[in-house]
Motif scaffolding. Structure first.
Motif, short mmCIF file in Angstrom:
data_model
loop_
_atom_site.label_atom_id
_atom_site.label_comp_id
_atom_site.label_asym_id
_atom_site.label_seq_id
_atom_site.Cartn_x
_atom_site.Cartn_y
_atom_site.Cartn_z
N CYS A 60 27.04 64.77 -36.19
CA CYS A 60 27.65 65.92 -36.07
C CYS A 60 29.63 65.39 -37.05
CB CYS A 60 28.52 66.27 -34.72
SG CYS A 60 29.56 64.14 -33.81
N LEU A 61 30.13 65.92 -37.59
CA LEU A 61 31.21 65.26 -37.98
C LEU A 61 32.66 65.49 -37.55
CD1 LEU A 61 31.26 67.47 -41.38
CD2 LEU A 61 30.54 64.83 -40.90
N ILE A 62 32.94 65.06 -37.10
CA ILE A 62 34.95 64.52 -35.94
C ILE A 62 35.63 64.15 -37.11
CG2 ILE A 62 35.96 64.14 -33.88
CD1 ILE A 62 33.24 63.93 -33.06
N SER A 63 36.65 65.04 -36.90
CA SER A 63 37.89 65.12 -37.29
C SER A 63 38.89 63.40 -37.03
CB SER A 63 38.79 66.13 -38.26
OG SER A 63 39.93 65.15 -38.84
N LEU A 64 38.86 63.07 -37.10
CA LEU A 64 40.60 61.95 -36.55
C LEU A 64 41.86 62.89 -36.31
CD1 LEU A 64 39.48 57.85 -35.67
CD2 LEU A 64 38.72 60.37 -34.88
N TRP A 92 44.75 65.69 -29.42
CA TRP A 92 43.10 64.38 -29.34
C TRP A 92 42.97 64.25 -28.01
CZ3 TRP A 92 41.88 60.62 -31.96
CH2 TRP A 92 41.79 59.44 -30.93
N GLU A 93 43.84 65.32 -27.06
CA GLU A 93 42.15 65.40 -26.16
C GLU A 93 40.63 65.46 -26.14
OE1 GLU A 93 46.86 64.19 -24.61
OE2 GLU A 93 45.65 65.67 -25.69
N LYS A 94 41.18 66.13 -27.01
CA LYS A 94 40.20 67.31 -27.31
C LYS A 94 39.15 66.08 -28.09
CE LYS A 94 39.51 71.87 -27.56
NZ LYS A 94 40.49 72.99 -28.20
N ILE A 95 39.56 65.86 -28.96
CA ILE A 95 38.60 64.67 -30.60
C ILE A 95 38.53 63.57 -29.29
CG2 ILE A 95 39.17 62.83 -32.05
CD1 ILE A 95 41.64 64.78 -33.46
N GLU A 96 38.86 63.16 -28.43
CA GLU A 96 38.50 62.55 -27.36
C GLU A 96 37.66 62.66 -27.32
OE1 GLU A 96 40.46 60.38 -23.29
OE2 GLU A 96 41.19 59.81 -24.99
N LYS A 97 37.28 63.92 -26.51
CA LYS A 97 36.02 64.22 -25.62
C LYS A 97 35.33 64.59 -26.90
CE LYS A 97 34.35 68.10 -22.47
NZ LYS A 97 34.97 69.00 -21.71
N TYR A 109 44.47 54.84 -34.93
CA TYR A 109 42.93 56.12 -34.57
C TYR A 109 41.97 56.09 -34.47
CZ TYR A 109 46.62 59.94 -33.54
OH TYR A 109 47.54 60.66 -32.58
N LEU A 110 41.57 55.19 -35.76
CA LEU A 110 40.47 53.91 -35.74
C LEU A 110 39.68 53.62 -34.88
CD1 LEU A 110 37.34 54.59 -36.90
CD2 LEU A 110 38.07 53.06 -38.46
N GLN A 111 40.59 52.73 -34.35
CA GLN A 111 40.66 51.70 -33.16
C GLN A 111 40.45 52.77 -31.81
OE1 GLN A 111 43.25 48.36 -32.96
NE2 GLN A 111 43.46 47.45 -34.54
N LYS A 112 41.17 53.33 -31.29
CA LYS A 112 40.69 54.23 -30.32
C LYS A 112 39.91 54.86 -30.34
CE LYS A 112 44.50 57.00 -29.05
NZ LYS A 112 46.30 57.42 -29.39
N ALA A 113 39.14 55.28 -30.88
CA ALA A 113 38.28 56.24 -31.84
C ALA A 113 36.64 55.44 -31.59
CB ALA A 113 37.69 56.53 -32.58
N CYS A 114 36.87 54.12 -31.86
CA CYS A 114 36.09 53.04 -31.59
C CYS A 114 35.27 52.23 -30.34
CB CYS A 114 35.75 51.89 -32.63
SG CYS A 114 35.85 52.09 -34.47
#
Length: 243
Positions: free
Chosen positions: A129-133, A140-145, A170-175
């Motif tokens: 899947c592709l997700i834009s940060l 952000w809440e939707k990206i997080e989910k 944001y990449l740190q948070k995503a990881c």
């Protein structure tokens, strides 16, 4: 009918544009796009008229394209990658409701996910899947989910817009979110400036990725539980027997 092509020009290099995209630009009187993208194609279509708008002026850019088409000009609206993947195709249809005498033709292109995957090896062989940060248009809440759900489902995940001056962490948070469901040793990769000057790539673990500096010109790939490193390349097996 007036004519507008919405053209995906690929990651940047002329030789990664499709033949159909090149023909559309050659057939156009005017080429319109974000300044950075117009600069990528200008030298190859020097006889064309060029018009640009800066970032965050996407609606104005679309209106400009339709206004030029109403003058009887054939117009190309260009996007990097694919016009239908985080591109301008959807917005052009939305704005186009007010211009019923103009026909849109969408021309696909090589998006960063596939262009970057080719540089890294074969990370997208299975479901991904592709997700834009970027949270400019998505909370952000939707990206997080989405990150959590995709990780739990063991998708290979490709991240667009992983960092900027305002979103440096944001990449740190995503990881950190993905490591709730993915092993810190998950094979990952990054590609910067795909098919442009300064192209670079690196394969690493998810834990290492967390502390890696990236920018808006970087595409990030996070493997699934089967993704492996083969000969320095990132490879996700599809599961063929006998291998």
């Amino acid at each position: 009918m007036n004519k507008i092509y919405v053209v995906g020009i690929g990651p940047g290099a002329y030789d990664q544009m499709t033949g159909k995209a090149i023909k559309a630009l050659n057939d156009s009187d005017v080429i319109i796009g974000y300044t950075v993208y117009v600069d990528l194609v200008k030298e190859y279509f020097a006889d064309k008229e060029f018009m640009t708008t800066p970032m965050k002026k996407e609606v104005d850019r679309c209106v400009l394209a339709f206004e030029e088409a109403e003058k009887g000009k054939t117009v190309s609206m260009i996007c990097s990658g694919d016009a239908g993947v985080y591109g301008m195709a959807g917005l052009m249809y939305e704005v186009g409701k007010d211009y019923p005498n103009t026909e849109l033709t969408i021309i696909p292109g090589v998006t960063a996910a596939t262009g970057g995957a080719a540089v890294l090896g074969a990370p997208l062989i299975h479901d991904f899947c592709l997700i834009s940060l970027s949270d400019l248009l998505t909370p952000w809440e939707k990206i997080e989910k989405r990150l959590l759900c995709a990780s739990e489902a063991d998708f290979v995940i490709c991240l667009y817009n992983p960092s900027s001056k305002k979103r440096h962490d944001y990449l740190q948070k995503a990881c950190d979110l993905m490591m709730q469901h993915k092993s810190p040793d998950t094979v990952c990769g990054i590609v910067g400036h795909i098919a442009r000057e300064g192209e670079c790539e690196k394969v690493m673990t998810l834990k290492e990725l967390r502390d890696t500096e990236v920018d808006m010109f970087t595409t990030v790939f996070i493997g699934n539980s089967q993704t492996k490193k083969i000969g320095g390349k990132m490879v996700t097996p599809r599961g063929y027997k006998g291998v």
